[in-house]
Design an enzyme around this catalytic site. Sequence first.
Site, PDB file in Angstrom:
ATOM      1  CG  ASN A  43      -0.455  -0.290   2.509  1.00 39.61           C
ATOM      2  OD1 ASN A  43       0.585  -0.924   2.656  1.00 39.61           O
ATOM      3  ND2 ASN A  43      -1.153   0.152   3.535  1.00 39.61           N
ATOM      4  CD  GLU A  45      -1.262   4.777   4.581  1.00 42.95           C
ATOM      5  OE1 GLU A  45      -0.708   5.608   5.330  1.00 42.95           O
ATOM      6  OE2 GLU A  45      -2.007   3.863   4.999  1.00 42.95           O
ATOM      7  CB  CYS A  54      -5.277  -1.345  -1.608  1.00 42.74           C
ATOM      8  SG  CYS A  54      -6.577  -0.457  -0.745  1.00 42.74           S
ATOM      9  CD  GLU A  56      -5.507  -5.964  -1.057  1.00 43.26           C
ATOM     10  OE1 GLU A  56      -4.948  -4.844  -1.016  1.00 43.26           O
ATOM     11  OE2 GLU A  56      -6.238  -6.402  -0.153  1.00 43.26           O
ATOM     12  CB  CYS A  89     -10.824  -2.306   0.596  1.00 44.26           C
ATOM     13  SG  CYS A  89     -10.210  -1.657  -0.982  1.00 44.26           S
ATOM     14  CB  CYS A  92      -8.822  -4.455  -3.447  1.00 41.78           C
ATOM     15  SG  CYS A  92      -7.580  -3.190  -3.162  1.00 41.78           S
TER      16      CYS A  92
HETATM   17  N1  THU Z   1      -5.355  -1.308   2.553  1.00 46.78           N
HETATM   18  C1  THU Z   1      -4.820  -2.166   1.621  1.00 46.78           C
HETATM   19  O1  THU Z   1      -3.669  -2.006   1.192  1.00 46.78           O
HETATM   20  N2  THU Z   1      -5.601  -3.174   1.169  1.00 46.78           N
HETATM   21  C2  THU Z   1      -6.893  -3.387   1.556  1.00 46.78           C
HETATM   22  O2  THU Z   1      -7.583  -4.193   0.951  1.00 46.78           O
HETATM   23  C3  THU Z   1      -7.409  -2.681   2.730  1.00 46.78           C
HETATM   24  C4  THU Z   1      -6.702  -1.418   3.067  1.00 46.78           C
HETATM   25  C5  THU Z   1      -4.528  -0.207   3.038  1.00 46.78           C
HETATM   26  C6  THU Z   1      -4.997   1.157   2.643  1.00 46.78           C
HETATM   27  C7  THU Z   1      -4.381   2.022   3.709  1.00 46.78           C
HETATM   28  O3  THU Z   1      -3.051   2.348   3.337  1.00 46.78           O
HETATM   29  C8  THU Z   1      -4.321   1.123   4.932  1.00 46.78           C
HETATM   30  O4  THU Z   1      -4.496  -0.202   4.452  1.00 46.78           O
HETATM   31  C9  THU Z   1      -5.382   1.430   5.972  1.00 46.78           C
HETATM   32  O5  THU Z   1      -6.641   1.442   5.411  1.00 46.78           O
END
Ligand code: THU
Length: 134
Positions: A43, A45, A54, A56, A89, A92
């Site tokens: 991920n 940010e 994210c 994935e 999420c 994704c």
């Molecule tokens: N996140 C992911 O990388 N994948 C997901 O499917 C759920 C959320 C990340 C996004 C963000 O950087 C952190 O997790 C908190 O939400």
Amino acid sequence: MSYQSHYFQEVRKAQQRAYVPYSHFKVGAYLKTKDGRHFYGANVENAAYPATICAERSSLVAAISEGYRPGDFESITVTVDAEHPSSPCGTCRQVLKELCDDDMPVYMTNHKGEMIKSTVAELLPHGFSGKDLE
Ligand code: THU
């Protein structure tokens, strides 16, 4: 091919690449292709939070950018440091639906080595796809 122990080592490696100055919640993804290659995802940010990508989707975007196409993927393994194994999420799940076979395994893991197996279709039942545009 089913889950192999080295997938866990690999996805944990991917997780270390996360850029998470805001949530400090590192997510890793390890995407296997049917022809035996793999792509890491983490991920990434952003101070403008919705611009975050994210893990994935990072792995899928990397693979598509390298020339892979929908249907070329064998499995994805995801990991988090949390009480329960990671769960992709909604966004994704929709991207997995677009690019991966419905029966493609999604292996969700956590730092304790727990693993839950699901599939793209199980994670997004009755999902919307290009077929719905026909
Ligand atoms: N996140 C992911 O990388 N994948 C997901 O499917 C759920 C959320 C990340 C996004 C963000 O950087 C952190 O997790 C908190 O939400």
